[in-house]
Design a protein around this motif. Sequence first.
Motif, PDB file in Angstrom:
ATOM      1  N   ASP A 119       5.436  20.553  11.517  1.00 42.82           N
ATOM      2  CA  ASP A 119       5.005  19.827  10.331  1.00 42.82           C
ATOM      3  C   ASP A 119       5.300  18.638  10.690  1.00 42.82           C
ATOM      4  OD1 ASP A 119       4.662  18.171   7.670  1.00 42.82           O
ATOM      5  OD2 ASP A 119       6.007  19.889   6.565  1.00 42.82           O
ATOM      6  N   PRO A 120       4.452  17.950  11.164  1.00 39.50           N
ATOM      7  CA  PRO A 120       4.423  16.814  11.451  1.00 39.50           C
ATOM      8  C   PRO A 120       4.857  15.149  10.719  1.00 39.50           C
ATOM      9  CG  PRO A 120       2.426  17.040  12.160  1.00 39.50           C
ATOM     10  CD  PRO A 120       3.161  17.876  11.528  1.00 39.50           C
ATOM     11  N   ASN A 121       4.946  16.161   9.551  1.00 38.18           N
ATOM     12  CA  ASN A 121       5.274  14.622   8.361  1.00 38.18           C
ATOM     13  C   ASN A 121       6.857  15.078   8.157  1.00 38.18           C
ATOM     14  OD1 ASN A 121       2.299  13.712   7.042  1.00 38.18           O
ATOM     15  ND2 ASN A 121       2.444  15.817   7.222  1.00 38.18           N
ATOM     16  N   ALA A 122       7.180  16.104   8.353  1.00 39.68           N
ATOM     17  CA  ALA A 122       8.437  16.439   7.991  1.00 39.68           C
ATOM     18  C   ALA A 122       8.998  15.882   9.064  1.00 39.68           C
ATOM     19  CB  ALA A 122       9.086  17.679   8.721  1.00 39.68           C
ATOM     20  N   ALA A 123       8.558  16.148  10.395  1.00 37.04           N
ATOM     21  CA  ALA A 123       9.723  15.571  11.646  1.00 37.04           C
ATOM     22  C   ALA A 123       9.487  13.990  11.852  1.00 37.04           C
ATOM     23  CB  ALA A 123       8.663  16.113  12.795  1.00 37.04           C
ATOM     24  N   TYR A 124       8.828  13.586  11.141  1.00 39.92           N
ATOM     25  CA  TYR A 124       8.467  11.525  11.136  1.00 39.92           C
ATOM     26  C   TYR A 124       9.265  11.518  10.124  1.00 39.92           C
ATOM     27  CZ  TYR A 124       4.987  13.022  15.126  1.00 39.92           C
ATOM     28  OH  TYR A 124       4.025  13.382  16.128  1.00 39.92           O
ATOM     29  N   PHE A 125       9.354  11.889   9.245  1.00 38.76           N
ATOM     30  CA  PHE A 125      10.062  11.123   7.618  1.00 38.76           C
ATOM     31  C   PHE A 125      10.680  12.406   7.058  1.00 38.76           C
ATOM     32  CE2 PHE A 125      10.375   8.321   4.194  1.00 38.76           C
ATOM     33  CZ  PHE A 125      11.183   7.655   4.954  1.00 38.76           C
ATOM     34  N   PRO A 126      11.699  13.276   7.991  1.00 41.25           N
ATOM     35  CA  PRO A 126      12.300  14.478   7.360  1.00 41.25           C
ATOM     36  C   PRO A 126      13.272  13.824   5.308  1.00 41.25           C
ATOM     37  CG  PRO A 126      13.942  13.325   8.987  1.00 41.25           C
ATOM     38  CD  PRO A 126      12.699  12.566   8.633  1.00 41.25           C
ATOM     39  N   SER A 127      13.641  13.024   5.482  1.00 38.73           N
ATOM     40  CA  SER A 127      14.614  12.646   4.229  1.00 38.73           C
ATOM     41  C   SER A 127      13.178  12.744   2.574  1.00 38.73           C
ATOM     42  CB  SER A 127      14.405  10.788   3.996  1.00 38.73           C
ATOM     43  OG  SER A 127      14.030  10.540   4.381  1.00 38.73           O
ATOM     44  N   TYR A 128      11.827  12.486   3.144  1.00 37.92           N
ATOM     45  CA  TYR A 128      11.531  12.697   1.879  1.00 37.92           C
ATOM     46  C   TYR A 128       9.907  12.384   2.591  1.00 37.92           C
ATOM     47  CZ  TYR A 128      14.338  11.077  -1.277  1.00 37.92           C
ATOM     48  OH  TYR A 128      15.955  10.689  -1.664  1.00 37.92           O
ATOM     49  N   PRO A 129       9.577  14.150   3.417  1.00 35.15           N
ATOM     50  CA  PRO A 129       8.485  14.380   4.027  1.00 35.15           C
ATOM     51  C   PRO A 129       6.760  14.016   2.862  1.00 35.15           C
ATOM     52  CG  PRO A 129       9.578  16.667   3.837  1.00 35.15           C
ATOM     53  CD  PRO A 129      10.335  15.363   3.050  1.00 35.15           C
ATOM     54  N   MET A 130       7.064  14.157   1.985  1.00 40.27           N
ATOM     55  CA  MET A 130       5.877  13.749   1.114  1.00 40.27           C
ATOM     56  C   MET A 130       5.991  12.689   0.595  1.00 40.27           C
ATOM     57  SD  MET A 130       3.685  16.771   0.575  1.00 40.27           S
ATOM     58  CE  MET A 130       3.229  16.442  -0.935  1.00 40.27           C
ATOM     59  N   GLU A 131       6.094  11.663   1.207  1.00 45.22           N
ATOM     60  CA  GLU A 131       6.814   9.956   0.145  1.00 45.22           C
ATOM     61  C   GLU A 131       5.964   9.804   0.838  1.00 45.22           C
ATOM     62  OE1 GLU A 131       9.088   5.844   0.823  1.00 45.22           O
ATOM     63  OE2 GLU A 131       9.901   8.214   1.130  1.00 45.22           O
ATOM     64  N   PRO A 132       5.061   9.774   2.781  1.00 49.02           N
ATOM     65  CA  PRO A 132       3.966   9.250   2.866  1.00 49.02           C
ATOM     66  C   PRO A 132       2.359   9.360   2.127  1.00 49.02           C
ATOM     67  CG  PRO A 132       5.625   9.869   4.770  1.00 49.02           C
ATOM     68  CD  PRO A 132       5.683  10.057   3.434  1.00 49.02           C
ATOM     69  N   VAL A 133       2.567  10.557   1.817  1.00 52.20           N
ATOM     70  CA  VAL A 133       1.816  11.112   0.839  1.00 52.20           C
ATOM     71  C   VAL A 133       0.654   9.827  -0.619  1.00 52.20           C
ATOM     72  CG1 VAL A 133       0.066  12.655   0.447  1.00 52.20           C
ATOM     73  CG2 VAL A 133       2.006  13.397   2.083  1.00 52.20           C
ATOM     74  N   VAL A 134       2.236   9.967  -0.903  1.00 52.81           N
ATOM     75  CA  VAL A 134       2.521   9.295  -2.773  1.00 52.81           C
ATOM     76  C   VAL A 134       1.974   7.670  -2.326  1.00 52.81           C
ATOM     77  CG1 VAL A 134       3.656   9.254  -4.084  1.00 52.81           C
ATOM     78  CG2 VAL A 134       3.277  11.061  -2.960  1.00 52.81           C
ATOM     79  N   ARG A 135       3.137   7.285  -1.410  1.00 54.22           N
ATOM     80  CA  ARG A 135       2.753   6.017  -0.787  1.00 54.22           C
ATOM     81  C   ARG A 135       1.262   4.782  -0.532  1.00 54.22           C
ATOM     82  NH1 ARG A 135       7.058   3.095  -3.126  1.00 54.22           N
ATOM     83  NH2 ARG A 135       9.281   4.148  -2.255  1.00 54.22           N
ATOM     84  N   SER A 136       1.038   6.074   0.214  1.00 52.45           N
ATOM     85  CA  SER A 136      -0.968   6.171   0.310  1.00 52.45           C
ATOM     86  C   SER A 136      -1.913   6.455  -0.519  1.00 52.45           C
ATOM     87  CB  SER A 136      -0.956   6.942   1.584  1.00 52.45           C
ATOM     88  OG  SER A 136      -0.851   7.060   2.760  1.00 52.45           O
ATOM     89  N   ILE A 137      -1.551   7.006  -1.542  1.00 50.74           N
ATOM     90  CA  ILE A 137      -2.036   6.785  -2.734  1.00 50.74           C
ATOM     91  C   ILE A 137      -2.466   5.841  -3.125  1.00 50.74           C
ATOM     92  CG2 ILE A 137      -2.206   8.136  -4.543  1.00 50.74           C
ATOM     93  CD1 ILE A 137      -1.703  10.769  -3.667  1.00 50.74           C
ATOM     94  N   PHE A 138      -0.366   5.584  -3.754  1.00 54.51           N
ATOM     95  CA  PHE A 138      -0.738   4.355  -4.415  1.00 54.51           C
ATOM     96  C   PHE A 138      -0.990   2.871  -4.127  1.00 54.51           C
ATOM     97  CE2 PHE A 138       2.647   6.751  -7.032  1.00 54.51           C
ATOM     98  CZ  PHE A 138       1.471   6.558  -8.270  1.00 54.51           C
ATOM     99  N   GLU A 139      -1.610   2.998  -2.481  1.00 51.63           N
ATOM    100  CA  GLU A 139      -1.778   1.296  -1.850  1.00 51.63           C
ATOM    101  C   GLU A 139      -3.375   1.547  -2.083  1.00 51.63           C
ATOM    102  OE1 GLU A 139      -0.633  -0.725   0.611  1.00 51.63           O
ATOM    103  OE2 GLU A 139       1.059  -0.322  -0.981  1.00 51.63           O
ATOM    104  N   ALA A 140      -3.989   3.125  -2.023  1.00 47.92           N
ATOM    105  CA  ALA A 140      -5.354   3.305  -2.213  1.00 47.92           C
ATOM    106  C   ALA A 140      -5.662   2.486  -3.449  1.00 47.92           C
ATOM    107  CB  ALA A 140      -6.050   4.580  -1.479  1.00 47.92           C
ATOM    108  N   ARG A 141      -5.577   3.140  -4.703  1.00 45.99           N
ATOM    109  CA  ARG A 141      -5.124   3.054  -5.987  1.00 45.99           C
ATOM    110  C   ARG A 141      -4.051   3.149  -6.563  1.00 45.99           C
ATOM    111  NH1 ARG A 141      -9.647   7.659  -6.789  1.00 45.99           N
ATOM    112  NH2 ARG A 141     -10.311   8.253  -5.555  1.00 45.99           N
ATOM    113  N   PRO A 142      -3.952   1.658  -6.458  1.00 47.52           N
ATOM    114  CA  PRO A 142      -2.481   1.156  -7.576  1.00 47.52           C
ATOM    115  C   PRO A 142      -2.652   2.050  -9.130  1.00 47.52           C
ATOM    116  CG  PRO A 142      -3.571  -0.759  -6.718  1.00 47.52           C
ATOM    117  CD  PRO A 142      -4.252   0.197  -6.739  1.00 47.52           C
ATOM    118  N   ASP A 143      -3.156   2.020  -9.582  1.00 48.60           N
ATOM    119  CA  ASP A 143      -3.905   2.302 -11.637  1.00 48.60           C
ATOM    120  C   ASP A 143      -4.105   3.928 -11.303  1.00 48.60           C
ATOM    121  OD1 ASP A 143      -6.398   2.370  -9.677  1.00 48.60           O
ATOM    122  OD2 ASP A 143      -7.012   1.584 -11.638  1.00 48.60           O
ATOM    123  N   PHE A 144      -3.343   4.409  -9.944  1.00 39.77           N
ATOM    124  CA  PHE A 144      -3.781   6.633  -9.940  1.00 39.77           C
ATOM    125  C   PHE A 144      -3.154   6.839 -11.145  1.00 39.77           C
ATOM    126  CE2 PHE A 144      -2.983  11.015  -8.725  1.00 39.77           C
ATOM    127  CZ  PHE A 144      -4.164  10.626  -8.066  1.00 39.77           C
TER     128      PHE A 144
END
Length: 498
Positions: A119-144
């Motif tokens: 799981d690359p996401n957990a390997a690179y950011f183990p504290s919150y593996p889902m955080e990059p996913v959600v951050r990317s969503i709000f960067e793409a769509r601030p009003d999501f």
Amino acid sequence: MFSSSSYDRLGGRGRGRGFYSAARRGSGQGQRSAAPGTPRSPSPPTGPVFTTIRYSELEADQASSSDARITGVEDVASYNWLKANEPTIITPGKPPKWTPTARPTKLPEDNPNGTYYRDPNAAYFPSYPMEPVVRSIFEARPDFNAQEVEVFGCGSTFGNLLRFARNVETEKPFRFLVEVVGETVFLIRRENSPKEVIADIRGYGHSFPEANTTWDADLQSSETHQRIIRYQLGHLNTIIRFEADGYFAENVPAKKTYSSPANREVNEDLLVSALAGNTISAHTPKNSNSLKLVQGQGPIPQSTVFDLKTRSIKRKHYDTTISDQIPRLWIRQIPFFVLAYHDNGLFRSEEVTVRNIKPDVARWESDNKGDVRKLVDLIEKIADVVKATAGRKLEVQYRYGHGLELREQVEGVASVLPNDLAAKWADQGNRAETTGVALENRSVDGAVDFEHESIEKGVALDEKSVDSLDDDEYDWDKKEDYTACSLESCNYCGHCSY
């Protein structure tokens, strides 16, 4: 537009990625050494069982035909993990592009001692593996509007649930965490430790993509490309994250007009500087535990994306790779599939085919309506239990012969998202940051107009390669007495609290 027949005879050059290639980018093969004989991490501790779901309890006819298919597919966001001194993603990201030649190519086998994270996401950011996913969503769509999302998972968790719903018996266990944030049920992939690796790799599942795909100039330091899409799974508004192998550049619409949170310009010198350790050109989200966000130059539509597998020519005439891959491609809604046969590492153009897989996926969906309905019913059963649970958290564990056990989470396991991001998600994203990614006051026309791991079932192979393995192929029940991972208090697996 792309014609699949025009790509039926291909060879290759360039560099790119394979099925589990998160640790091998950059100059050369990008391999990271792993000590031979390194023991696997022990399985995380488990909590008491709330309830057990068995296959016989799933309903195949509980809903209308609209609940037996995927509709309304749209891209939401994407990102690439980058080589850097701190956890860094570029968003939107891009997969490597298909860059073949017509000459036969003899390739080396994959490095059996390389480090290939499950799981690359957990390997690179183990504290919150889902955080990059959600951050990317709000960067793409601030009003999501996050409140519309009912289920949020990844290709691995959904693949495991689909196997169970199809009654595909396997002795390989799997586990994942479940947590409700706002109105959304998150399904969080769970390995023994964040840096769990696949050992004893053989075959050409890495070397072939490396020789046949190429990262764009601004993405040369990419480790992996992650995509986030949304669709209706029956009546469930669903978001899926998964890793993509590549895309066909000629399929990208010319002069597409994109919208982004702000007009920005990416300076490649600044990007290189950021990756070298100078993070001035990267944005650090509030309370992100040092996750860095770099602004990308534009997304790649899902209609151009492909999945890739390699197989020995010896098994071509009885090969079931395509049919075996259909269910996982259905989950990811990937439209193209590249299948490359080799003769002891020699790849010839006539043995490399690109197939428009959408008709195959549609037929599979139509022929397996009962299983799709069972998948929807299974997800709803899990959602009902977790929403009725104190703390709205639980863990799902499958063990052969025991059904799907819904368990209490042990102490010491971190929440799916940091507090600020969880609050933002629960509040429909209205408090999304407006500053975005600061790139020394430079700006560009960004792009956020999007259109779009575990083998579905095992196949007897004459070679063991990373793209031939189920991503849960290891022993959850090992109880060796050693530290689960090398990270201090990662809060990933629960061992740190014991």
